[in-house]
Design a protein around this motif. Structure first.
Motif, PDB file in Angstrom:
ATOM      1  N   GLY A 177       1.062  -1.401  -0.164  1.00  0.00           N
ATOM      2  CA  GLY A 177      -0.793   0.089   0.278  1.00  0.00           C
ATOM      3  C   GLY A 177       1.314   1.283  -0.138  1.00  0.00           C
ATOM      4  O   GLY A 177       0.168   2.309   0.634  1.00  0.00           O
ATOM      5  N   ILE A 180       4.699   2.524  -4.743  1.00  0.00           N
ATOM      6  CA  ILE A 180       4.681   1.573  -5.728  1.00  0.00           C
ATOM      7  C   ILE A 180       3.820   0.810  -6.173  1.00  0.00           C
ATOM      8  O   ILE A 180       3.156   0.899  -7.193  1.00  0.00           O
ATOM      9  N   TYR A 199      -3.841  -4.779   0.535  1.00  0.00           N
ATOM     10  CA  TYR A 199      -2.852  -4.243   1.558  1.00  0.00           C
ATOM     11  C   TYR A 199      -3.319  -4.567   3.119  1.00  0.00           C
ATOM     12  O   TYR A 199      -4.454  -4.827   3.122  1.00  0.00           O
ATOM     13  N   ARG A 200      -1.846  -4.779   4.315  1.00  0.00           N
ATOM     14  CA  ARG A 200      -2.199  -4.592   5.339  1.00  0.00           C
ATOM     15  C   ARG A 200      -2.499  -4.395   6.574  1.00  0.00           C
ATOM     16  O   ARG A 200      -3.422  -4.391   7.868  1.00  0.00           O
ATOM     17  N   ARG A 206       0.384   5.066   4.235  1.00  0.00           N
ATOM     18  CA  ARG A 206       0.526   5.052   5.993  1.00  0.00           C
ATOM     19  C   ARG A 206       2.189   5.954   6.124  1.00  0.00           C
ATOM     20  O   ARG A 206       2.751   6.238   5.191  1.00  0.00           O
ATOM     21  N   GLY A 263       8.043  -2.623  -0.111  1.00  0.00           N
ATOM     22  CA  GLY A 263       9.972  -1.819  -0.060  1.00  0.00           C
ATOM     23  C   GLY A 263      10.649  -2.018  -0.829  1.00  0.00           C
ATOM     24  O   GLY A 263      10.468  -3.264  -1.352  1.00  0.00           O
ATOM     25  N   ALA A 342       6.496  13.027  -3.781  1.00  0.00           N
ATOM     26  CA  ALA A 342       5.350  13.349  -4.815  1.00  0.00           C
ATOM     27  C   ALA A 342       4.800  11.464  -5.003  1.00  0.00           C
ATOM     28  O   ALA A 342       5.877  10.402  -5.062  1.00  0.00           O
TER      29      ALA A 342
HETATM   30  P1  NDP Z   1       6.705   1.661   0.228  1.00  0.00           P
HETATM   31  O1  NDP Z   1       8.016   1.756   1.983  1.00  0.00           O
HETATM   32  O2  NDP Z   1       6.232   2.730  -0.146  1.00  0.00           O
HETATM   33  O3  NDP Z   1       5.605   0.649   0.698  1.00  0.00           O
HETATM   34  C1  NDP Z   1       5.451  -0.284   0.950  1.00  0.00           C
HETATM   35  C2  NDP Z   1       4.308  -1.393   1.408  1.00  0.00           C
HETATM   36  O4  NDP Z   1       4.227  -2.890   1.621  1.00  0.00           O
HETATM   37  C3  NDP Z   1       4.026  -0.693   2.583  1.00  0.00           C
HETATM   38  O5  NDP Z   1       1.986  -0.434   2.106  1.00  0.00           O
HETATM   39  C4  NDP Z   1       3.749  -1.966   4.067  1.00  0.00           C
HETATM   40  O6  NDP Z   1       2.521  -1.978   4.685  1.00  0.00           O
HETATM   41  C5  NDP Z   1       4.055  -2.761   2.811  1.00  0.00           C
HETATM   42  N1  NDP Z   1       4.706  -4.106   3.040  1.00  0.00           N
HETATM   43  C6  NDP Z   1       6.050  -4.484   4.044  1.00  0.00           C
HETATM   44  N2  NDP Z   1       5.903  -5.258   3.658  1.00  0.00           N
HETATM   45  C7  NDP Z   1       4.754  -5.620   3.818  1.00  0.00           C
HETATM   46  C8  NDP Z   1       4.716  -7.602   4.195  1.00  0.00           C
HETATM   47  N3  NDP Z   1       5.647  -9.054   4.822  1.00  0.00           N
HETATM   48  N4  NDP Z   1       3.903  -8.196   3.756  1.00  0.00           N
HETATM   49  C9  NDP Z   1       2.892  -6.960   3.009  1.00  0.00           C
HETATM   50  N5  NDP Z   1       2.627  -5.305   3.359  1.00  0.00           N
HETATM   51  C10 NDP Z   1       4.227  -5.399   3.582  1.00  0.00           C
HETATM   52  O7  NDP Z   1       7.189   0.224  -0.285  1.00  0.00           O
HETATM   53  P2  NDP Z   1       7.174   0.786  -1.820  1.00  0.00           P
HETATM   54  O8  NDP Z   1       8.408  -0.846  -2.195  1.00  0.00           O
HETATM   55  O9  NDP Z   1       6.597   1.113  -2.306  1.00  0.00           O
HETATM   56  O10 NDP Z   1       8.318   1.661  -2.694  1.00  0.00           O
HETATM   57  C11 NDP Z   1       9.596   1.765  -1.870  1.00  0.00           C
HETATM   58  C12 NDP Z   1      10.457   3.112  -1.423  1.00  0.00           C
HETATM   59  O11 NDP Z   1      10.890   3.897  -2.976  1.00  0.00           O
HETATM   60  C13 NDP Z   1       9.835   4.507  -1.114  1.00  0.00           C
HETATM   61  O12 NDP Z   1       9.347   4.452  -0.070  1.00  0.00           O
HETATM   62  C14 NDP Z   1      10.045   5.076  -2.272  1.00  0.00           C
HETATM   63  O13 NDP Z   1      11.576   5.869  -0.850  1.00  0.00           O
HETATM   64  C15 NDP Z   1      10.934   4.749  -3.337  1.00  0.00           C
HETATM   65  N6  NDP Z   1       9.817   5.629  -4.533  1.00  0.00           N
HETATM   66  C16 NDP Z   1       9.425   6.552  -4.687  1.00  0.00           C
HETATM   67  C17 NDP Z   1       8.667   6.676  -5.376  1.00  0.00           C
HETATM   68  C18 NDP Z   1       8.385   8.475  -5.854  1.00  0.00           C
HETATM   69  O14 NDP Z   1       8.739   9.356  -5.198  1.00  0.00           O
HETATM   70  N7  NDP Z   1       7.107   8.613  -6.392  1.00  0.00           N
HETATM   71  C19 NDP Z   1       7.895   5.706  -5.804  1.00  0.00           C
HETATM   72  C20 NDP Z   1       7.966   4.565  -6.017  1.00  0.00           C
HETATM   73  C21 NDP Z   1       9.149   4.487  -5.043  1.00  0.00           C
HETATM   74  P3  NDP Z   1       2.812  -1.137   6.294  1.00  0.00           P
HETATM   75  O15 NDP Z   1       2.480   0.525   5.634  1.00  0.00           O
HETATM   76  O16 NDP Z   1       2.124  -1.221   6.788  1.00  0.00           O
HETATM   77  O17 NDP Z   1       4.096  -0.801   6.460  1.00  0.00           O
END
Ligand code: NDP
Length: 359
Positions: A177, A180, A199-200, A206, A263, A342
């Motif tokens: 959630g 990406i 999403y969890r 978040r 992540g 963004a």
């Molecule tokens: P994020 O950290 O943004 O989101 C990870 C998501 O996965 C969260 O919703 C998290 O839940 C969930 N999650 C984590 N572990 C698990 C699991 N084991 N099972 C189920 N759900 C899980 O990571 P992304 O991969 O989306 O992106 C990585 C990073 O790349 C971003 O944080 C950002 O820094 C960068 N990025 C920036 C962009 C931009 O500037 N537009 C675009 C894409 C990436 P919870 O919220 O509960 O922790």
């Protein structure tokens, strides 16, 4: 002692390229090793191709609205292979510009993987050459995490593979959630896939303001994305060309592609950092001070490998501050407070500073 280079940079992504260009332009002898193409995550498998996909996906929605404004286009259709071909040509062009910029600045670009032998020495894996440097900058970025505890996780793909889909999936499941997950949910539904995002937590994104989170969540649903909350992935089963993913709330979703966007982690595996004595934190990120200096005084790190704020413009500014401090006699520390973020959700979201709850 004389070294082969004043500065050796590992990784030709946003941070590494900015640092190496500035250092070389200041007169230092600089080399950059890159095991993939130049450009890093942003150019090759991140922001840039993602933004093209956002644009591509928006046309479908515009077409639906056009008739209300008097426009008519007969037989409009989306050709996925044609779009992918054009997108990758543009990525190749941009990657070429990154490589040319490094060389035009006077730095040497080495098409190879570099690993530490000791704190001043690196080995180049393809050529077998050993090089020494007075200062070393680690700018190797990050890589998507795949949770090993999910049975059948090998059936899922990461954002890196989303840019190489040979066919548009009929039905895609997106787990996560964050940035990406939300961005690809909008893209894939706009291109014509049936999308389910799981999403969890309670609602996506978040850490963002609650009203922003609710708005993005509602917009996903309005754009026909099925959103399931409070569910964690447990197991993925393959049956023919389809995959059924089972969740902790007992729901299951069947799709022809499963994207995990849960992540990213620092890309330090196999770099030999232990041989140089460079310390990592418990997430595997290189620990640095405000000048991007590691615990070894002549070794520095910038960008996602340090897991500070994982955004392209931040890596660029960290790389710039490093080069200014170490090679241009302009001590600079990048200020990580109040960096705008963004998310290319549809509509896009931009935030800076405290959230309302924090304030
Ligand atoms: P994020 O950290 O943004 O989101 C990870 C998501 O996965 C969260 O919703 C998290 O839940 C969930 N999650 C984590 N572990 C698990 C699991 N084991 N099972 C189920 N759900 C899980 O990571 P992304 O991969 O989306 O992106 C990585 C990073 O790349 C971003 O944080 C950002 O820094 C960068 N990025 C920036 C962009 C931009 O500037 N537009 C675009 C894409 C990436 P919870 O919220 O509960 O922790």
């Amino acid at each position: 002692m004389a070294y082969d280079y004043d500065l050796f940079v590992i990784g030709a992504g946003s941070g590494g390229v900015r640092a190496s260009r500035l250092a070389a332009m200041s007169g230092a002898k600089v080399a950059v090793a890159e095991e993939d193409r130049s450009g890093g995550t942003c150019v090759i498998r991140g922001c840039i191709p993602k933004k093209y996909m956002v644009y591509a996906s928006e046309f479908g929605r515009s077409l639906k609205h056009m008739e209300g404004y008097g426009w008519k286009i007969e037989n409009a259709s989306y050709d996925h292979n044609l779009f992918m071909d054009k997108m990758h040509r543009e990525i190749d062009r941009l990657s070429g510009i990154y490589a040319r910029n490094v060389k035009n600045a006077g730095a040497e670009l080495i098409d190879d993987r570099a690993e530490f032998v000791d704190a001043h020495t690196l080995t180049l894996k393809k050529s077998g050459r050993t090089v020494t440097a007075g200062k070393i900058l680690i700018a190797t970025g990050g890589w998507p995490v795949m949770p090993k505890e999910v049975e059948g996780i090998e059936h899922a793909i990461t954002s890196a593979e989303m840019f190489h889909l040979e066919q548009l999936p009929k039905h895609i499941l997106i787990v996560g959630g964050g940035y990406i997950a939300v961005e690809f949910a909008g893209i894939m539904s706009g291109l014509g896939s049936t999308v389910c995002l799981v999403y969890r937590g309670n609602t996506v994104l978040r850490g963002f303001d609650d009203d922003v989170r609710t708005h993005v969540h509602d917009e996903l649903k309005r754009k026909d994305v099925k959103v399931i909350t409070n569910a964690s992935p447990v197991r993925i089963e393959k049956a023919g060309d389809e995959f059924t993913t089972h969740f902790s709330n007992k729901e299951s979703v069947t799709a022809d592609k499963v994207l995990f966007a849960v992540g990213r982690e620092p890309h330090t595996n196999g770099l030999g950092l232990e041989k140089a004595g460079v310390k990592l934190n418990d997430k595997g990120a290189v620990i640095v001070d405000e000048h991007s200096r590691t615990n070894i005084p002549h070794i520095f790190a910038v960008g996602d490998v340090t897991d500070r704020i994982n955004l392209t413009p931040v890596a660029i500014r960290e790389g710039q501050a490093f080069a200014q401090s170490e090679f241009m006699n302009l001590p600079t520390a990048f200020d990580h407070a109040n960096v705008p973020h963004a998310v290319f959700a549809q509509p896009p979201v931009g935030v800076v500073g405290l959230s309302e709850a924090e304030a």
